[in-house]
Design a protein around this motif. Structure first.
Motif, PDB file in Angstrom:
ATOM      1  N   ASN A 156      -3.856  -0.879  -6.230  1.00 24.45           N
ATOM      2  CA  ASN A 156      -5.033  -1.097  -5.385  1.00 24.45           C
ATOM      3  C   ASN A 156      -5.923  -2.204  -5.955  1.00 24.45           C
ATOM      4  OD1 ASN A 156      -4.210   0.893  -3.637  1.00 24.45           O
ATOM      5  ND2 ASN A 156      -5.563   2.466  -4.472  1.00 24.45           N
ATOM      6  N   HIS A 204      -0.905   3.657  -9.185  1.00 22.62           N
ATOM      7  CA  HIS A 204      -1.525   3.544  -7.860  1.00 22.62           C
ATOM      8  C   HIS A 204      -2.851   2.800  -7.950  1.00 22.62           C
ATOM      9  CE1 HIS A 204      -3.072   5.817  -4.037  1.00 22.62           C
ATOM     10  NE2 HIS A 204      -2.851   4.530  -3.816  1.00 22.62           N
ATOM     11  N   VAL A 207       0.840  -1.203   0.000  1.00 27.38           N
ATOM     12  CA  VAL A 207       0.000   0.000   0.000  1.00 27.38           C
ATOM     13  C   VAL A 207       0.870   1.246   0.000  1.00 27.38           C
ATOM     14  CG1 VAL A 207      -1.683   1.333   1.336  1.00 27.38           C
ATOM     15  CG2 VAL A 207      -1.981  -1.136   1.056  1.00 27.38           C
ATOM     16  N   TYR A 208       1.962   1.214   0.759  1.00 30.62           N
ATOM     17  CA  TYR A 208       2.849   2.380   0.812  1.00 30.62           C
ATOM     18  C   TYR A 208       3.481   2.660  -0.535  1.00 30.62           C
ATOM     19  CZ  TYR A 208       7.012   5.172   1.601  1.00 30.62           C
ATOM     20  OH  TYR A 208       7.975   6.132   1.494  1.00 30.62           O
ATOM     21  N   TYR A 209       4.155   1.642  -1.130  1.00 27.62           N
ATOM     22  CA  TYR A 209       4.859   1.968  -2.370  1.00 27.62           C
ATOM     23  C   TYR A 209       3.905   2.119  -3.547  1.00 27.62           C
ATOM     24  CZ  TYR A 209       5.377  -3.174  -3.352  1.00 27.62           C
ATOM     25  OH  TYR A 209       5.186  -4.516  -3.579  1.00 27.62           O
ATOM     26  N   ARG A 268      -2.126   2.552   4.845  1.00 29.22           N
ATOM     27  CA  ARG A 268      -2.656   3.866   4.464  1.00 29.22           C
ATOM     28  C   ARG A 268      -2.051   4.994   5.279  1.00 29.22           C
ATOM     29  NH1 ARG A 268      -8.592   1.293   4.347  1.00 29.22           N
ATOM     30  NH2 ARG A 268      -8.615   0.532   2.198  1.00 29.22           N
ATOM     31  N   ARG A 322       1.303   3.959  -3.302  1.00 33.16           N
ATOM     32  CA  ARG A 322       0.993   5.395  -3.214  1.00 33.16           C
ATOM     33  C   ARG A 322       2.049   6.245  -3.898  1.00 33.16           C
ATOM     34  NH1 ARG A 322       0.609   5.050   2.631  1.00 33.16           N
ATOM     35  NH2 ARG A 322       2.111   6.754   2.709  1.00 33.16           N
ATOM     36  N   LYS A 323       3.269   5.727  -4.009  1.00 32.71           N
ATOM     37  CA  LYS A 323       4.371   6.501  -4.582  1.00 32.71           C
ATOM     38  C   LYS A 323       4.384   6.454  -6.110  1.00 32.71           C
ATOM     39  CE  LYS A 323       5.844   7.629  -0.545  1.00 32.71           C
ATOM     40  NZ  LYS A 323       5.760   9.041  -0.076  1.00 32.71           N
ATOM     41  N   ASN A 349       4.152   5.851   6.913  1.00 36.85           N
ATOM     42  CA  ASN A 349       4.907   6.917   6.251  1.00 36.85           C
ATOM     43  C   ASN A 349       6.332   6.964   6.800  1.00 36.85           C
ATOM     44  OD1 ASN A 349       5.220   9.038   4.415  1.00 36.85           O
ATOM     45  ND2 ASN A 349       4.755  10.564   5.984  1.00 36.85           N
TER      46      ASN A 349
END
Length: 299
Positions: free
Chosen positions: A250, A246, A235-237, A284, A239-240, A287
């Motif tokens: 998902n 992205h 989920v973190y990467y 989510r 978002r990048k 960070n």
């Protein structure tokens, strides 16, 4: 053109001995062999200490997982050597005599690259399923008899070459990933500076117990908890990436959840669904800080 090899190890001394021997036998010499020990048992500590100045021994005070190990190894390369390139691998990655020769030959001819990835084979000579190269076209599979370099989206830390210049720009692998996805995130970060490439002539052998990829759907019950890190980090990467990337990330996670929910005969289904959901939820708000190292060439 000078190279530091970084090997992260944890309680696999027989394999580690083979990897160190292979690095020492490389036809293109390795300038520094940096062994990052995730607080292995005393036998590993005693052996590595006995090697003296044959290696650079970095013993951690706690097990930081593969991600933390590579973070410390790349930091050591940046701050304690002036080598041009860092070559990353696990303690079950056995380089061939010409692996580094092939990687550095490409680097010399094409110096503006984000990363170079080896062709990773299992012990039977076929491609290691956990390390399948990821071309820019996700629908394409790079054949096992490929001979030409090809641009990749990302790669694993199973024989990966990066330049000091790129590390200086992008920082270090993220310790807080602990396991899973740290290499995907890091190579995608590097790929935003320069393209990364698959080098089919640079083969290594990945001595995993079995040639299988990781999949929560059919993995064993005892391994369920570690998938928390897989989904949190995905989920973190995800978002990048750009907007389309992205959304695709998902969608893939959603499809994995659906398969897990409806596929008959899944072992430990309820626990796996809970782990996936917790990983996604925590991802989510995950960070982590991207650390940077002092560049010894500029100090």
């Amino acid at each position: 053109m000078s190279v530091s090899a970084v090997v992260v190890t944890y309680n696999r001394l027989p394999m580690l001995k083979e990897v160190i021997g292979a690095l020492q036998a490389s036809e293109t010499p390795v300038d520094h062999i940096i062994i990052v020990d995730n607080k292995s048992n005393e036998d590993t500590k005693e052996y590595l200490t006995s090697l003296g100045d044959q290696i650079e021994y970095v013993r951690l005070e706690e097990n930081l997982g593969g991600a933390g190990g590579f973070n410390r190894g790349v930091r050591y390369f940046m701050e304690n050597t002036t080598d041009d390139y860092v070559w990353l691998m696990d303690d079950d990655t056995v380089p061939h005599a010409d692996t580094l020769t092939e990687l550095t030959a490409y680097a010399a001819a094409n110096p503006k690259f984000g990363f170079l990835s080896s062709d990773v084979r299992w012990t039977d000579g076929h491609r290691a399923l956990m390390n399948q190269p990821a071309p820019m076209n996700r629908l394409r599979v790079i054949p096992e008899d490929a001979t030409e370099p090809e641009q990749l989206r990302n790669a694993t830390f199973v024989s990966l070459l990066m330049s000091r210049e790129v590390v200086d720009k992008i920082g270090l692998p993220i310790t807080d990933f602990f396991i899973w996805g740290d290499d995907i995130e890091y190579t995608e970060r590097a790929g935003r500076v320069y393209p990364g490439y698959f080098i089919p002539k640079a083969k290594v052998t990945h001595k995993m117990a079995t040639n299988v990829g990781s999949n929560i759907l059919n993995d064993t019950k005892d391994r369920t908890p570690r998938y928390y890190y897989s989904y949190r980090n995905k989920v973190y990467y995800g978002r990048k990436r750009d907007f389309v990337g992205h959304m695709k990330s998902n969608a893939r996670i959603t499809m994995e959840w659906l398969k897990l929910a409806v596929t008959p005969g899944v072992e430990d289904r309820s626990a796996k669904l809970k782990i996936l959901a917790k990983g996604v939820k925590d991802g989510r708000k995950f960070n982590p800080v991207v650390e940077h190292a002092t560049n010894a060439k500029e100090a």
